[in-house]
Design a protein around this motif. Structure first.
Motif, PDB file in Angstrom:
ATOM      1  N   GLU A 258       0.834  -1.211   0.000  1.00  0.00           N
ATOM      2  CA  GLU A 258       0.000   0.000   0.000  1.00  0.00           C
ATOM      3  C   GLU A 258       0.864   1.255   0.000  1.00  0.00           C
ATOM      4  O   GLU A 258       1.780   1.399   0.819  1.00  0.00           O
ATOM      5  CB  GLU A 258      -0.922   0.015   1.210  1.00  0.00           C
ATOM      6  CG  GLU A 258      -2.135  -0.872   1.058  1.00  0.00           C
ATOM      7  CD  GLU A 258      -3.152  -0.678   2.178  1.00  0.00           C
ATOM      8  OE1 GLU A 258      -4.255  -0.175   1.894  1.00  0.00           O
ATOM      9  OE2 GLU A 258      -2.834  -1.022   3.322  1.00  0.00           O
ATOM     10  N   GLY A 259       0.584   2.151  -0.919  1.00  0.00           N
ATOM     11  CA  GLY A 259       1.280   3.422  -0.958  1.00  0.00           C
ATOM     12  C   GLY A 259       2.631   3.398  -1.633  1.00  0.00           C
ATOM     13  O   GLY A 259       3.264   4.448  -1.787  1.00  0.00           O
TER      14      GLY A 259
ATOM     15  N   GLY B 217      -1.282   1.460  -5.637  1.00  0.00           N
ATOM     16  CA  GLY B 217      -2.606   2.047  -5.515  1.00  0.00           C
ATOM     17  C   GLY B 217      -3.740   1.053  -5.632  1.00  0.00           C
ATOM     18  O   GLY B 217      -4.911   1.444  -5.658  1.00  0.00           O
ATOM     19  N   THR B 218      -3.437  -0.240  -5.671  1.00  0.00           N
ATOM     20  CA  THR B 218      -4.472  -1.262  -5.872  1.00  0.00           C
ATOM     21  C   THR B 218      -5.513  -1.237  -4.770  1.00  0.00           C
ATOM     22  O   THR B 218      -6.723  -1.248  -5.037  1.00  0.00           O
ATOM     23  CB  THR B 218      -3.827  -2.660  -5.963  1.00  0.00           C
ATOM     24  OG1 THR B 218      -3.050  -2.743  -7.159  1.00  0.00           O
ATOM     25  CG2 THR B 218      -4.882  -3.753  -5.989  1.00  0.00           C
ATOM     26  N   THR B 219      -5.087  -1.209  -3.525  1.00  0.00           N
ATOM     27  CA  THR B 219      -6.059  -1.259  -2.425  1.00  0.00           C
ATOM     28  C   THR B 219      -6.904   0.008  -2.388  1.00  0.00           C
ATOM     29  O   THR B 219      -8.100  -0.049  -2.068  1.00  0.00           O
ATOM     30  CB  THR B 219      -5.341  -1.456  -1.083  1.00  0.00           C
ATOM     31  OG1 THR B 219      -4.297  -0.473  -0.946  1.00  0.00           O
ATOM     32  CG2 THR B 219      -4.704  -2.849  -1.019  1.00  0.00           C
ATOM     33  N   ARG B 220      -6.309   1.161  -2.720  1.00  0.00           N
ATOM     34  CA  ARG B 220      -7.083   2.406  -2.758  1.00  0.00           C
ATOM     35  C   ARG B 220      -8.159   2.310  -3.835  1.00  0.00           C
ATOM     36  O   ARG B 220      -9.307   2.713  -3.625  1.00  0.00           O
ATOM     37  CB  ARG B 220      -6.154   3.582  -3.033  1.00  0.00           C
ATOM     38  CG  ARG B 220      -6.874   4.944  -3.049  1.00  0.00           C
ATOM     39  CD  ARG B 220      -5.914   6.093  -3.244  1.00  0.00           C
ATOM     40  NE  ARG B 220      -5.282   6.065  -4.566  1.00  0.00           N
ATOM     41  CZ  ARG B 220      -4.010   5.769  -4.787  1.00  0.00           C
ATOM     42  NH1 ARG B 220      -3.212   5.467  -3.759  1.00  0.00           N
ATOM     43  NH2 ARG B 220      -3.516   5.772  -6.020  1.00  0.00           N
ATOM     44  N   ALA B 221      -7.794   1.757  -4.996  1.00  0.00           N
ATOM     45  CA  ALA B 221      -8.764   1.596  -6.074  1.00  0.00           C
ATOM     46  C   ALA B 221      -9.887   0.646  -5.673  1.00  0.00           C
ATOM     47  O   ALA B 221     -11.059   0.871  -6.011  1.00  0.00           O
ATOM     48  CB  ALA B 221      -8.062   1.091  -7.330  1.00  0.00           C
TER      49      ALA B 221
ATOM     50  N   ARG C 140     -11.049   0.099  -2.622  1.00  0.00           N
ATOM     51  CA  ARG C 140     -11.943   0.787  -1.686  1.00  0.00           C
ATOM     52  C   ARG C 140     -12.838   1.778  -2.415  1.00  0.00           C
ATOM     53  O   ARG C 140     -14.024   1.927  -2.090  1.00  0.00           O
ATOM     54  CB  ARG C 140     -11.117   1.471  -0.603  1.00  0.00           C
ATOM     55  CG  ARG C 140     -10.373   0.488   0.306  1.00  0.00           C
ATOM     56  CD  ARG C 140      -9.664   1.182   1.458  1.00  0.00           C
ATOM     57  NE  ARG C 140      -8.886   0.208   2.234  1.00  0.00           N
ATOM     58  CZ  ARG C 140      -7.561   0.067   2.140  1.00  0.00           C
ATOM     59  NH1 ARG C 140      -6.868   0.866   1.318  1.00  0.00           N
ATOM     60  NH2 ARG C 140      -6.939  -0.834   2.858  1.00  0.00           N
ATOM     61  N   ALA C 141     -12.277   2.457  -3.424  1.00  0.00           N
ATOM     62  CA  ALA C 141     -13.075   3.394  -4.208  1.00  0.00           C
ATOM     63  C   ALA C 141     -14.185   2.672  -4.970  1.00  0.00           C
ATOM     64  O   ALA C 141     -15.231   3.263  -5.262  1.00  0.00           O
ATOM     65  CB  ALA C 141     -12.179   4.156  -5.182  1.00  0.00           C
TER      66      ALA C 141
ATOM     67  N   ASP D 101     -13.672  -3.881   0.272  1.00  0.00           N
ATOM     68  CA  ASP D 101     -12.700  -3.869   1.368  1.00  0.00           C
ATOM     69  C   ASP D 101     -11.662  -4.943   1.077  1.00  0.00           C
ATOM     70  O   ASP D 101     -11.965  -6.136   1.177  1.00  0.00           O
ATOM     71  CB  ASP D 101     -13.397  -4.148   2.695  1.00  0.00           C
ATOM     72  CG  ASP D 101     -12.412  -4.348   3.842  1.00  0.00           C
ATOM     73  OD1 ASP D 101     -11.235  -3.947   3.707  1.00  0.00           O
ATOM     74  OD2 ASP D 101     -12.812  -4.925   4.871  1.00  0.00           O
TER      75      ASP D 101
END
Length: 425
Positions: free
Chosen positions: A341-342, A370-374, A376-377, A381
């Motif tokens: 992440e990040g 950025g996979t986890t951010r995408a 969540r968007a 979860d």
């Protein structure tokens, strides 16, 4: 890395295809075929790449031959004289039982001047269900389902499967005796033990039922009750191996394919580090180790400065906790995404070289910082998806699944983690 056509994704996919090409059936068979015998040549085969191996054999073998191979549904290839059968994988079905019988029939009545060429690759254990007396197909289906959900290493699963078969553990070679059996094996197992590939139907040597029973107890594995009773009874009887006349060659492996990918990366100006071709363990845990290595390499420039690609192979496992969707490579990728992440400078691909991750239609999945951010968007979860064993759904939500279709070969898992930007071409 939302762009499906991003340079980093393209680069990672190119490395995957290079690895697969290094195990191309025509390439690997060309210099490995034996001379023709005085008698008959009978070809048998099993695995997810068996039909492509048979097709390559036909293109290379100018002498008389006959034969039969079995592969997974949808993995067939047109052959002229070799019969190609299809059956279910990873849980066996009645078509697999009939295919096993067809291979057994093809080996009847052979003499010392005859020769059997066995084309063996991963997937054969499920494709050749041959229950011994006292067991049924339903017993083997329950056994396979239990093993697939257990998280046990593939070597342990195949040692167990050999106890419940009249085909595996070298029994086809015994049936062909006194003919010579030449086994040409595409390895999809860590360590490249040919007897572990497809549970070694033509490779002599299998553990005793007593030893396997001890292994089951030591690991706390829960086998179906009927299978446990059969195994306990078998452990009380003497183990007698019949004679066989065999030669076995491993003709392709994860190590060879990873070396080809590393060479291709260096040709593009990217440093390459092959971590191992024999990594085993729980997919989500192995992913966190890979994430830690990638973060360290990004921060320290060890063992090489960026751009650097970390490569690894082997076969991880998944202990099913819930009935989500996704194979071991997708689960590895989802755990890796959480571990990265990040980390904007890191991108990765985890995929199965046969083109199918577990029982899904994708080969694996792409990851970046950025996979986890995408996810969540997109309303997913990622940590919850990992706990539900639903990596497929998580990556599908952000269009990050990697699709290749059947590749025609199988040298197990392929993982590539790219650190830094690609050199300008």
């Amino acid at each position: 890395m939302s762009n499906l056509n991003s340079p980093k994704r393209q680069f990672l996919a190119e490395l995957f295809h290079t690895a697969v090409a290094a195990a191309d059936p025509r390439l690997i068979l060309k210099d490995m075929l034996p001379p023709p015998p005085k008698g008959r040549t009978v070809v048998i085969g099993a695995g997810k790449g068996a039909a492509q191996l048979a097709q390559a054999f036909e293109a290379l073998w100018p002498h008389p031959y006959e034969g039969v191979v079995v592969t997974r549904y949808g993995y067939g290839a047109a052959c002229q004289r070799i019969q190609v059968l299809e059956a279910a994988h990873p849980v066996p079905d009645q078509a697999g039982v009939e295919a096993a019988r067809a291979l057994q029939c093809a080996l009847q009545g052979l003499g010392p001047e005859d020769q059997v060429i066995a084309l063996i690759c991963g997937g054969g254990s499920s494709l050749l269900p041959a229950p011994p007396e006292g067991l049924t197909l339903e017993d083997l289906q329950a056994l396979n389902s239990a093993l697939l959900a257990s998280g046990a290493p593939i070597s342990v699963m195949n040692d167990i499967r050999k106890q419940f078969s009249t085909v595996n553990g070298g029994r086809l070679a015994e049936l062909a005796y006194p003919a010579q059996v030449v086994s040409l094996v595409v390895s999809d197992v860590p360590g490249d033990d040919p007897g572990a590939v497809a549970s070694g139907p033509t490779v002599p040597g299998r553990r005793s039922a007593g030893d396997v029973l001890e292994e089951v107890a030591a690991r706390g594995l829960e086998l179906p009750q009927h299978c446990m009773t059969f195994l306990k009874d078998a452990a009380q009887r003497p183990s007698l191996d019949a004679p066989s006349n065999t030669r076995t060659d491993v003709i392709a492996s994860a190590g060879q394919s990873l070396a080809a990918a590393a060479e291709a990366a260096r040709a593009r100006g990217v440093n390459a580090w092959v971590l191992s071709d024999a990594i085993e363990g729980e997919a989500r845990d192995v992913a966190l180790v890979h994430a830690a290595l990638a973060r360290q390499a990004a921060q320290s420039g060890f063992p090489h400065c960026a751009p650097l690609v970390l490569l690894s192979g082997g076969e991880t496992t998944v202990t099913l906790r819930h009935k989500g969707r996704g194979g071991r490579n997708s689960e590895f990728a989802l755990s890796l995404a959480l571990g990265l992440e990040g980390q904007a400078e890191i991108a990765a691909l985890a995929a199965d070289t046969d083109g199918i991750d577990g029982s899904e239609e994708n080969a694996g999945a792409f990851v970046d910082g950025g996979t986890t951010r995408a996810m969540r968007a997109a309303g997913v979860d990622p940590r919850g998806a990992l706990q539900r064993n639903d990596a497929y759904g998580a990556f599908a939500a952000i269009d990050a699944l990697f699709h290749t279709g059947p590749t025609g070969t199988n040298v197990n898992d392929f993982r590539a983690i790219l650190i830094g930007d690609l050199p300008e071409s």
